[in-house]
Write an enzyme that holds these catalytic residues in place. Structure first.
Site, short mmCIF file in Angstrom:
data_model
loop_
_atom_site.label_atom_id
_atom_site.label_comp_id
_atom_site.label_asym_id
_atom_site.label_seq_id
_atom_site.Cartn_x
_atom_site.Cartn_y
_atom_site.Cartn_z
N THR A 141 12.28 6.04 58.81
CA THR A 141 12.36 4.81 58.01
C THR A 141 13.67 4.08 58.24
OG1 THR A 141 12.63 4.07 55.72
CG2 THR A 141 13.19 6.34 56.14
N ASP A 142 13.67 2.78 57.99
CA ASP A 142 14.91 2.01 58.11
C ASP A 142 15.88 2.34 56.97
OD1 ASP A 142 13.52 0.77 56.05
OD2 ASP A 142 13.60 -1.24 56.92
N TYR A 159 15.75 10.52 48.97
CA TYR A 159 14.70 10.35 49.99
C TYR A 159 15.33 9.93 51.33
CZ TYR A 159 11.32 7.78 52.82
OH TYR A 159 10.57 7.30 53.87
P1 NAD Z 1 2.58 9.31 51.92
O1 NAD Z 1 3.38 9.84 50.79
O2 NAD Z 1 1.48 8.34 51.63
O3 NAD Z 1 1.93 10.52 52.74
C1 NAD Z 1 2.63 11.69 53.02
C2 NAD Z 1 1.61 12.75 53.42
O4 NAD Z 1 2.33 13.95 53.77
C3 NAD Z 1 0.64 13.13 52.30
O5 NAD Z 1 -0.68 13.20 52.80
C4 NAD Z 1 1.12 14.50 51.84
O6 NAD Z 1 0.07 15.33 51.34
C5 NAD Z 1 1.70 15.06 53.13
N1 NAD Z 1 2.71 16.10 52.88
C6 NAD Z 1 3.74 16.06 51.98
N2 NAD Z 1 4.41 17.23 52.01
C7 NAD Z 1 3.82 18.00 52.95
C8 NAD Z 1 4.07 19.30 53.45
N3 NAD Z 1 5.08 20.06 52.97
N4 NAD Z 1 3.28 19.77 54.43
C9 NAD Z 1 2.24 19.04 54.92
N5 NAD Z 1 1.96 17.80 54.47
C10 NAD Z 1 2.74 17.29 53.50
O7 NAD Z 1 3.65 8.68 52.93
P2 NAD Z 1 3.52 7.46 53.95
O8 NAD Z 1 3.92 6.22 53.26
O9 NAD Z 1 2.23 7.55 54.66
O10 NAD Z 1 4.71 7.84 54.96
C11 NAD Z 1 4.45 8.62 56.12
C12 NAD Z 1 5.73 8.71 56.92
O11 NAD Z 1 6.20 7.42 57.26
C13 NAD Z 1 6.88 9.39 56.17
O12 NAD Z 1 7.58 10.21 57.09
C14 NAD Z 1 7.75 8.23 55.71
O13 NAD Z 1 9.09 8.63 55.60
C15 NAD Z 1 7.56 7.25 56.84
N6 NAD Z 1 7.73 5.84 56.54
C16 NAD Z 1 7.04 5.26 55.51
C17 NAD Z 1 7.17 3.89 55.28
C18 NAD Z 1 6.41 3.20 54.17
O14 NAD Z 1 6.65 2.01 53.92
N7 NAD Z 1 5.48 3.85 53.51
C19 NAD Z 1 8.02 3.12 56.08
C20 NAD Z 1 8.70 3.75 57.12
C21 NAD Z 1 8.55 5.10 57.34
O1 TDX Z 2 7.08 -1.32 40.51
C1 TDX Z 2 7.95 -1.58 41.36
N1 TDX Z 2 8.72 -2.70 41.22
C2 TDX Z 2 9.68 -3.05 42.11
O2 TDX Z 2 10.35 -4.09 41.94
C3 TDX Z 2 8.16 -0.74 42.52
C4 TDX Z 2 7.33 0.51 42.71
C5 TDX Z 2 9.12 -1.11 43.43
N2 TDX Z 2 9.87 -2.22 43.24
C6 TDX Z 2 10.84 -2.63 44.26
C7 TDX Z 2 11.76 -1.56 44.79
C8 TDX Z 2 11.98 -2.01 46.22
O3 TDX Z 2 13.00 -3.00 46.27
O4 TDX Z 2 10.07 -3.04 45.39
C9 TDX Z 2 10.67 -2.65 46.62
C10 TDX Z 2 9.75 -1.74 47.39
O5 TDX Z 2 9.65 -0.52 46.66
P1 TDX Z 2 8.87 0.77 47.22
O6 TDX Z 2 7.46 0.41 47.49
O7 TDX Z 2 9.16 1.90 46.31
O8 TDX Z 2 9.54 0.93 48.65
P2 TDX Z 2 11.03 1.25 49.15
O9 TDX Z 2 11.85 1.88 48.11
O10 TDX Z 2 11.56 -0.01 49.79
O11 TDX Z 2 10.68 2.34 50.27
C11 TDX Z 2 9.54 2.16 51.12
O12 TDX Z 2 9.89 1.70 52.37
C12 TDX Z 2 10.53 2.60 53.23
C13 TDX Z 2 8.70 3.44 51.26
O13 TDX Z 2 8.32 3.90 49.99
C14 TDX Z 2 9.43 4.48 52.03
O14 TDX Z 2 8.61 5.61 52.23
C15 TDX Z 2 9.80 3.91 53.35
O15 TDX Z 2 10.57 4.80 54.05
#
Ligand code: NAD
Ligand code: TDX
Length: 332
Positions: A121-122, A148
């Site tokens: 992640t960034d 995190y």
């Molecule tokens: P998510 O929370 O939706 O999914 C995570 C998955 O990992 C789930 O299915 C969970 O059951 C599984 N998991 C958790 N612990 C585990 C363990 N110990 N063993 C096996 N499986 C396990 O997350 P996401 O948003 O899909 O993110 C996936 C990846 O992308 C992460 O590494 C996150 O850091 C990265 N990422 C997410 C975002 C974002 O905006 N969501 C942005 C950049 C990077």
């Molecule tokens: O209810 C809300 N209200 C609100 O203002 C929630 C849930 C979040 N926020 C704000 C917090 C952040 O500024 O919105 C922005 C986005 O929040 P999140 O969805 O929790 O994302 P963020 O904390 O930016 O992190 C996400 O992007 C990077 C993902 O959850 C991470 O897994 C990823 O690595």
């Protein structure tokens, strides 16, 4: 035939990745390893249920990981605890899964000389001032704010060390905020969509001025495929659409698109240590690998995502009750 192991494949990005991989690459044999934590959902893989091998297990289980890695050619490591608010409340599972889980993967790929792509992640770079042209680059020093982000930073550093010192064939990517179908309703965009669909008001942290760079999950996953295919080993690639918006702008856009007044939201107490702004300079992946987002702008991608949540309440209803109960404890 390429045998691909996808960790965290029942989560938001992983499940979208598995489905798009199978749709575009019939020559791939996909195994998903997922612990099905509160964030994982097998139903996100329903449409490909018969086309994958699903292993319900933990990335920290070294014996299991060793066997699955041995049986694979390439590993794409998505599994993580992913929600900042949860990490601020209780960091233990983040340390375990994100750091020790990555270590377990690294040991196995090293032992069996397999290709690894590590998803990150960034947020590892900390934050940027609100009004500046500055962006993160692959050379920006790590400065994580939340447990995190610190755990993901740790995992990245382990991967970099294993690549350099043990010659593990690894690449890394650090992506900006994703949005798309099957995202857990604890996250910002789906939380607000689900609130509106439940006749409740969106909740903005603080004054809603924090800025994120919204990237469609399919664009993220296209980038991951390019890196797996042609990325330089040992390298990091930043991924981001370029579309930066304040949280308030996003909520206003959502409310208007759902037929409500743009100010029909509430301000709630801010997240501790709340990162101000993220923005990625994704020149490297654009120039080296020719990556271009299909959704360069949130307004292009959001309507279909709103429709998806409207049509799939069965998928998020119960999880919403659980996550809103957690938010009530946090006062948000
Ligand atoms: P998510 O929370 O939706 O999914 C995570 C998955 O990992 C789930 O299915 C969970 O059951 C599984 N998991 C958790 N612990 C585990 C363990 N110990 N063993 C096996 N499986 C396990 O997350 P996401 O948003 O899909 O993110 C996936 C990846 O992308 C992460 O590494 C996150 O850091 C990265 N990422 C997410 C975002 C974002 O905006 N969501 C942005 C950049 C990077
Ligand atoms: O209810 C809300 N209200 C609100 O203002 C929630 C849930 C979040 N926020 C704000 C917090 C952040 O500024 O919105 C922005 C986005 O929040 P999140 O969805 O929790 O994302 P963020 O904390 O930016 O992190 C996400 O992007 C990077 C993902 O959850 C991470 O897994 C990823 O690595």
């Amino acid at each position: 035939m390429t045998r691909m192991l996808v960790t965290g494949g029942a989560g938001f990005i992983g499940a979208n990745f598995v489905r798009s991989t199978l749709a575009s690459r019939p020559e791939y044999e996909v195994t998903v390893l997922d612990a099905l934590t509160y964030a994982g959902d097998r139903r996100s893989l329903d449409s490909v249920r018969d086309d994958i091998r699903f292993v319900h297990g933990d990335v920290c289980d070294e014996e299991l990981v060793d066997r699955l890695v041995r049986e694979s050619d390439v590993v794409v490591h998505f599994a993580a605890e992913s929600h900042v608010d949860n990490s601020l409340h209780h960091a233990d599972p983040f340390i375990r899964t994100n750091i020790l889980g990555t270590h377990s993967i690294l040991k196995a790929v090293r032992r069996h000389e397999r290709r690894l792509h590590h998803i990150s992640t960034d947020e590892v770079y900390g934050d940027l001032p609100l009004d500046s042209p500055e962006r993160f680059t692959e050379e920006t020093p790590y400065r994580p704010s939340s447990p995190y982000a610190a755990s993901k930073a740790s995992s990245d550093l382990l991967v970099r060390a294993w690549a350099r010192s043990y010659g593990v064939a690894a690449t890394l990517s650090n992506c900006a905020n994703n949005y798309g179908p099957y995202q857990h309703v604890e996250k910002f965009i789906p939380r607000q969509i689900a609130a509106v669909l439940s006749d409740e008001r969106p909740k903005l942290y603080g004054a809603g001025l924090n800025v994120r760079e919204w990237t469609h999950v399919d664009d993220h996953n296209t980038a991951v495929h390019l890196i797996v295919d042609r990325g330089r080993l040992g390298e990091t690639y930043l991924i981001g659409s370029g579309d930066e918006r304040s949280n308030r702008e996003v909520v206003e856009l959502l409310l208007r698109s759902m037929g409500l007044p743009a100010d029909a939201y509430d301000l709630v107490p801010d997240r501790p240590g709340h990162d101000l702004r993220y923005a990625c300079d994704s020149t490297r992946i654009r120039q080296e690998l020719g990556w271009r987002p299909v959704f360069p702008d949130l307004t292009a991608g959001l309507p279909a995502v709103v429709d998806w949540y409207r049509d799939n309440q069965w998928w998020w209803d119960e999880r919403r009750q659980q996550s809103e109960a957690r938010y009530r404890l946090l006062g948000r």
